[in-house]
Design an enzyme around this catalytic site. Structure first.
Site, PDB file in Angstrom:
ATOM      1  N   LYS A 172       0.627  -1.195   0.061  1.00 55.18           N
ATOM      2  CA  LYS A 172       0.078  -0.139  -0.136  1.00 55.18           C
ATOM      3  C   LYS A 172       0.913   0.991   0.131  1.00 55.18           C
ATOM      4  O   LYS A 172       1.947   1.352   1.119  1.00 55.18           O
ATOM      5  CB  LYS A 172      -0.987  -0.408   1.347  1.00 55.18           C
ATOM      6  N   ILE A 173       1.230   1.902  -0.845  1.00 55.39           N
ATOM      7  CA  ILE A 173       2.029   3.189  -1.361  1.00 55.39           C
ATOM      8  C   ILE A 173       0.833   5.183  -1.131  1.00 55.39           C
ATOM      9  O   ILE A 173       0.402   4.741  -1.835  1.00 55.39           O
ATOM     10  CB  ILE A 173       2.537   3.166  -2.920  1.00 55.39           C
TER      11      ILE A 173
END
Length: 310
Positions: A172-173
Site C-alpha cells: 500500500k503506497i
C-alpha cells in the site's frame, strides 16, 4: 500505461473500517457490526480493520482482540478481511499476525517498525522483521508505506523484500508521488508484486490506477463511489473512470484534507447507520462547519451511506 496483473488474489476496493465508539468513548459493537454490513452492501470488495484510520493507536490490546473476533465472525467469509497487525516488536507483530490468521484474516497489513519521532530501524533490521512475520503465517503480508512511520522504503528495497520474503507480496503506497513509486516497484519487482495498491483516501487514485495499482484502500464512507471509478477502469473504460473520479473528487478531497478519520463516521451517523460518530480522545470532534460542508458535498452525490439505514 502499466496494466494490472490478472493473477492477484485480492484486488479492488478494500476500505478501512472505522472503529465505532459510543458517546462515552467505549466500543459500540452493535454499531460496529452495522457499519460493517453497510460497507459490504456498498460494494466493498474486502475490508481492512484496525488501520490508522480505525484509530488503532487508541485501542487497548483487549479491544483489538474483541474487534478482530467480532468483525471476522460477523463477516463470516462474505468478503476477505485484512487485519492491521503493526507493532514495533517483530515478536509481537508475528503473534498478532498469527492470531489474525487463526481468526480468519485473509491478509495482514504491517508498517515497518518505528517508535516516536526518532527510533527507526535500518534496512537489514526491517528485512529481518518482515521475515519473522512471514515465517509466522501462511497468508499474504501487505507492507504499508506511509509517511506516519517516518521510515523511507525505497522501491528497490520493497521489490527486494517481495522477492526474498515469501509472504510479502502486497504494498500500500501512500507517499508523495505514489504513482511514480508504484511504477518503479512494479518494474523492479515483476511477478513478486502481486498487489500494488493505492491508499490515502483515494486522493491519488486516478494517477495510481494509471501506474498499475490493482487495489485501493480508502476511507469507509462511500465504497459505492470508489467502486464506480475502479470498476470502470478495470473494464478498460478510462473515460468513464475519469468522469466518475472527477465527480467524487470533491468528497475524496474533503475526507483527505478536512474531515480525516472522522469523515466516515460522520457520514454513517448522518445516514442513521451508527448512533455516535465520536472519535476517541485526545482527538477533537469534527468542527460543525466542516461537518456541514462534508454533508453538502456528499448529498450532491447521493451515496448509499446517507440512505442505507432509512
Amino acid at each position: 500505461m502499466t496494466q494490472p496483473k490478472a493473477a492477484a488474489r485480492y484486488r479492488g476496493v478494500f476500505p478501512v473500517v472505522p472503529t465505532i465508539f459510543d458517546a462515552t468513548g467505549a466500543l459500540d459493537l452493535a454499531g460496529q457490526l452495522r457499519c460493517v454490513d453497510f460497507m459490504i452492501d456498498a460494494g466493498s470488495n474486502g475490508l481492512c480493520i484496525l488501520a490508522n484510520f480505525s484509530e488503532q493507536f487508541a485501542l487497548s490490546d483487549d479491544e483489538r482482540e474483541r474487534l478482530t473476533r467480532a468483525i471476522l465472525e460477523h463477516v463470516d467469509g462474505r468478503v476477505p478481511v485484512i487485519v492491521t497487525t503493526t507493532h514495533f516488536s517483530s515478536q509481537v507483530c508475528a503473534a498478532r499476525s498469527r492470531a489474525a490468521q487463526e481468526a480468519g484474516a485473509a491478509m495482514v497489513m504491517v508498517m515497518p517498525p518505528y517508535h516516536g519521532a526518532t527510533i527507526r530501524i535500518g534496512e537489514a533490521g526491517i528485512r529481518t522483521f518482515f521475515q519473522r512475520v512471514s515465517d509466522a503465517i501462511t497468508i499474504p503480508v501487505m507492507i504499508q508505506d506511509a509517511p506516519v512511520s517516518g521510515t523511507t522504503l525505497s522501491a528497490a528495497f520493497l521489490a527486494r523484500l517481495a522477492n526474498e520474503v515469501e509472504r510479502v507480496s502486497y504494498f500500500k503506497i501512500e507517499v508523495p508521488q505514489a504513482a511514480a513509486k508504484l511504477r518503479e516497484l512494479i518494474a523492479l519487482g515483476g511477478d513478486a508484486i502481486e498487489g500494488p495498491w493505492d491508499g490515502e483516501e483515494a486522493i491519488t487514485l486516478h494517477a495510481d490506477l494509471e501506474a498499475g495499482a490493482t487495489g485501493s484502500m480508502t476511507g469507509g464512507g462511500y465504497p459505492d463511489g470508489i467502486r464506480r471509478i475502479v470498476d470502470a477502469w478495470f473494464a478498460g473504460d478510462v473515460e468513464t473512470a475519469t468522469r466518475h473520479y472527477q465527480e467524487w473528487l470533491p468528497l475524496i478531497n474533503c475526507e483527505n484534507r478536512q474531515g480525516g478519520l472522522a469523515t466516515a463516521k460522520a457520514l454513517m451517523k448522518e445516514g442513521g447507520i451508527i448512533a455516535s460518530d465520536a472519535v476517541r480522545e485526545p482527538f477533537a470532534p469534527m468542527h460543525p462547519e466542516t461537518r456541514a460542508s462534508l454533508l453538502r458535498i456528499a448529498r450532491r452525490l447521493d451515496p448509499l451511506v446517507l440512505r442505507w439505514a432509512r
